[in-house]
Design a protein around this motif. Structure first.
Motif, short mmCIF file in Angstrom:
data_model
loop_
_atom_site.label_atom_id
_atom_site.label_comp_id
_atom_site.label_asym_id
_atom_site.label_seq_id
_atom_site.Cartn_x
_atom_site.Cartn_y
_atom_site.Cartn_z
N THR A 213 0.86 -1.12 0.03
CA THR A 213 0.08 -0.11 0.17
C THR A 213 0.61 1.17 0.07
OG1 THR A 213 -1.74 -1.31 1.15
CG2 THR A 213 -1.85 1.24 1.25
N ILE A 214 1.85 1.26 0.87
CA ILE A 214 2.79 2.39 0.82
C ILE A 214 3.45 2.55 -0.58
CG2 ILE A 214 5.05 3.22 1.73
CD1 ILE A 214 4.42 2.11 4.59
N GLY A 215 3.95 1.48 -1.13
CA GLY A 215 4.54 1.41 -2.63
C GLY A 215 3.64 2.13 -3.58
N VAL A 216 2.29 1.86 -3.41
CA VAL A 216 1.28 2.43 -4.30
C VAL A 216 1.06 3.88 -3.97
CG1 VAL A 216 -1.15 2.33 -4.99
CG2 VAL A 216 0.00 0.26 -5.00
N GLY A 217 1.10 4.53 -2.84
CA GLY A 217 1.04 5.55 -2.40
C GLY A 217 2.19 6.43 -3.10
N LEU A 218 3.30 5.76 -2.81
CA LEU A 218 4.63 6.67 -3.32
C LEU A 218 4.56 6.65 -4.80
CD1 LEU A 218 7.38 5.46 -0.72
CD2 LEU A 218 6.16 7.56 -0.97
N LEU A 219 4.04 5.67 -5.49
CA LEU A 219 4.00 5.62 -6.95
C LEU A 219 3.16 6.48 -7.59
CD1 LEU A 219 4.79 4.17 -9.63
CD2 LEU A 219 3.20 2.65 -9.32
N ALA A 220 1.82 6.79 -6.76
CA ALA A 220 0.99 7.81 -7.19
C ALA A 220 1.77 9.00 -6.94
CB ALA A 220 -0.31 7.85 -6.32
N LEU A 221 2.27 9.42 -6.32
CA LEU A 221 3.01 10.71 -6.01
C LEU A 221 3.94 11.05 -6.94
CD1 LEU A 221 3.42 11.28 -1.97
CD2 LEU A 221 1.99 12.52 -3.69
N LEU A 222 4.74 10.02 -7.47
CA LEU A 222 5.83 9.83 -8.27
C LEU A 222 5.20 10.28 -9.69
CD1 LEU A 222 8.73 9.45 -9.00
CD2 LEU A 222 8.32 7.28 -9.44
N MET A 223 4.11 9.52 -10.09
CA MET A 223 3.19 9.86 -11.33
C MET A 223 2.92 11.27 -11.38
SD MET A 223 3.45 7.00 -12.96
CE MET A 223 2.32 7.35 -14.39
N VAL A 224 2.26 11.62 -10.19
CA VAL A 224 1.91 13.25 -10.18
C VAL A 224 2.97 14.08 -10.50
CG1 VAL A 224 1.09 15.10 -8.49
CG2 VAL A 224 -0.04 12.70 -8.41
N GLY A 225 4.16 13.86 -9.79
CA GLY A 225 5.41 14.60 -10.30
C GLY A 225 5.50 15.04 -11.82
#
Length: 484
Positions: A213-225
């Protein structure tokens, strides 16, 4: 002896499973508030001598802390920011469980992120009674029986990332291009909600584990950037600066989203309502702007030359050819040279940076001792690092504003001079406590670069503004300096 059903203090504070009744919620909340107040008050008193009152602590205006910690205290700002993260996590985790214990939606916990509202929420949930429990406990959401499709986890992860991406890009466009607001909602609440929404969607059908779940959250932020970079909304350098704040908030949000997904009281409609509430909160913040606080950054070096030799190179200096630090190479503006038109008070100094020139009318001209000036025009603070030729986000226009500056020279009596440079500036970015860490450090770097250049010129006997020598000589002989 600890009971077998006692989760232990750490799991009770930081976990997401132990129930929280209203009495334990109130007692723990008040105790943690008192502890946080003691940390902040001690830090502020030790740094500035100011007595931090409870009213200032309870004020929803984050700028009240910044108004006290004005300048020369980057370490204090960093400690205060770092200390707030565990308190934020405990508050969110306990509020999620208290809302469930009261029979209400755990989404109420997200109000804990709103300054001022969080105290009202603490009081309300402390009065809310525990909801009746059914005799037989049934898991709120059970994992579906039968075999799990091999690609179901990947599909859920992609949906979670997509949801967070759409939410963040949408609110960034609305906040920066429509409202021209770079505030607390954008930089603090939005990363948390991106993590929460992506974590919720990822775990909606079954609990997939905290690490994933943490990996998905960080991936979402990376995609946002990446999306903000590709859409030319932001540059890579500003995204890099925002990452140390956004990443821990995204992790925190992802874990909250995982907990929300396990609750029977949180459905898709609640998440949609939350998404629509975010731009409203952004608009309210833009309508109620925080007052600007003027900060001072002062940098001091010792020059192996007397004040009479240093002064002509303070008034103006020739081409600065030393290579800049890496962050300035990436686009942050740095000084190249300085020249002056006229002499004395009323003269105009032009300090030329890589992005343009600062226009600085002289307000104090004390040869060999002090040069002060206002800033009436300034260039952009940086060239954005981007795959596109021209990227100019709104925050480059007026959100960082240099107000005035000063050089002071103090004769050390042994042929050396203590030379200090000060810049006073305002910052219209929130949370100011975080962004001031960057701006203070960057201004110190600019000061060190310019002061070191003045020192090199002075120590080898160079004279950048020959007319300034006469001013120092005139002061030494008792005559009035020109322009006074």
């Amino acid at each position: 002896m600890q009971r077998s059903d006692d989760p232990g203090l750490l799991r009770f504070l930081f976990g997401m499973t132990a129930p929280v009744g209203r009495r334990s919620y109130l007692v723990t909340g008040v105790a943690l508030m008192a502890l946080k107040y003691a940390i902040d008050a001690g830090l502020i008193y030790g740094t500035t001598g100011h007595v931090w009152t409870p009213w200032e602590f309870l004020s929803p205006l984050l700028s009240t802390r910044e108004a006290i910690l004005r300048g020369g205290n980057a370490w204090a700002l960093l400690v205060m920011l770092a200390a707030s993260l565990p308190f934020t996590w405990i508050g969110l985790a306990m509020t999620v469980r208290r809302a469930e214990d009261a029979g209400e939606s755990p989404l109420l916990a997200l109000l804990f992120l709103v300054p001022g509202v969080n105290f009202a929420l603490l009081l309300a949930l402390s009065l809310w009674p525990t909801a009746p429990r059914p005799e037989t406990a049934v898991p709120a959401k059970q994992a579906p029986t039968g075999a799990v499709a091999p690609h179901e986890g990947i599909r859920a992860a992609l949906l979670g990332v997509a949801f967070g991406l759409v939410l963040a890009v949408g609110i960034t466009l609305f906040s920066t291009l429509v409202l021209r607001e770079y505030g607390y909602t954008l930089f603090f609440i939005t990363p948390t909600l991106v993590g929460a929404c992506s974590g919720y969607v990822y775990n909606r059908t079954r609990d997939r584990g905290t690490g994933a779940t943490i990996g998905v959250g960080l991936l979402a932020l990376l995609m946002v950037g990446g999306a903000l970079l590709l859409l030319a909304i932001e540059g890579a350098l500003c995204l890099l600066m925002a990452a140390p704040l956004a990443a821990p908030l995204g992790i925190l949000g992802a874990m909250i989203g995982q907990a929300l997904a396990s609750s029977a009281r949180v459905g898709g409609g609640s998440i949609v309502a939350l998404v629509f509430a975010l731009p409203i909160l952004t608009a309210v913040e833009a309508w109620l702007p925080a007052p600007l606080v003027e900060r001072e950054v002062r940098t001091t070096i010792v020059v192996d030359a007397p004040p009479a030799a240093v002064w002509p190179n303070v008034v103006g200096f020739v081409e600065l050819d030393a290579p800049p630090a890496w962050i300035y190479e990436l686009g942050v503006a740095y000084p190249l040279r300085a020249r002056i038109e006229g002499e004395g008070v009323g003269a105009v100094r032009h300090c030329e940076f890589t992005t343009g020139a600062f226009v600085e009318p002289i307000t104090a001209w004390e040869p060999g001792r002090r040069l002060a000036f206002d800033v009436v025009a300034q260039p952009a603070p940086m060239h954005e690092l981007s795959p596109y030729r021209h990227v100019h986000p709104p925050h480059l226009d007026g959100y960082f504003r240099s107000r005035r500056g000063e050089f002071r020279l103090r004769d050390l009596g042994d042929g050396r001079t203590e030379l200090s440079g000060s810049t006073w500036y305002t910052l219209d970015l929130a949370p100011t406590t975080y962004w001031a860490l960057w701006t203070d450090a960057l201004i110190h770097g600019i000061h060190r670069r310019a002061l070191a250049h003045v020192a090199r010129l002075s120590e080898r006997g160079a004279v950048s503004v020959p007319a300034a020598i006469d001013d120092v000589a005139g002061v030494s002989s008792g005559a009035s300096p020109r322009g006074e």
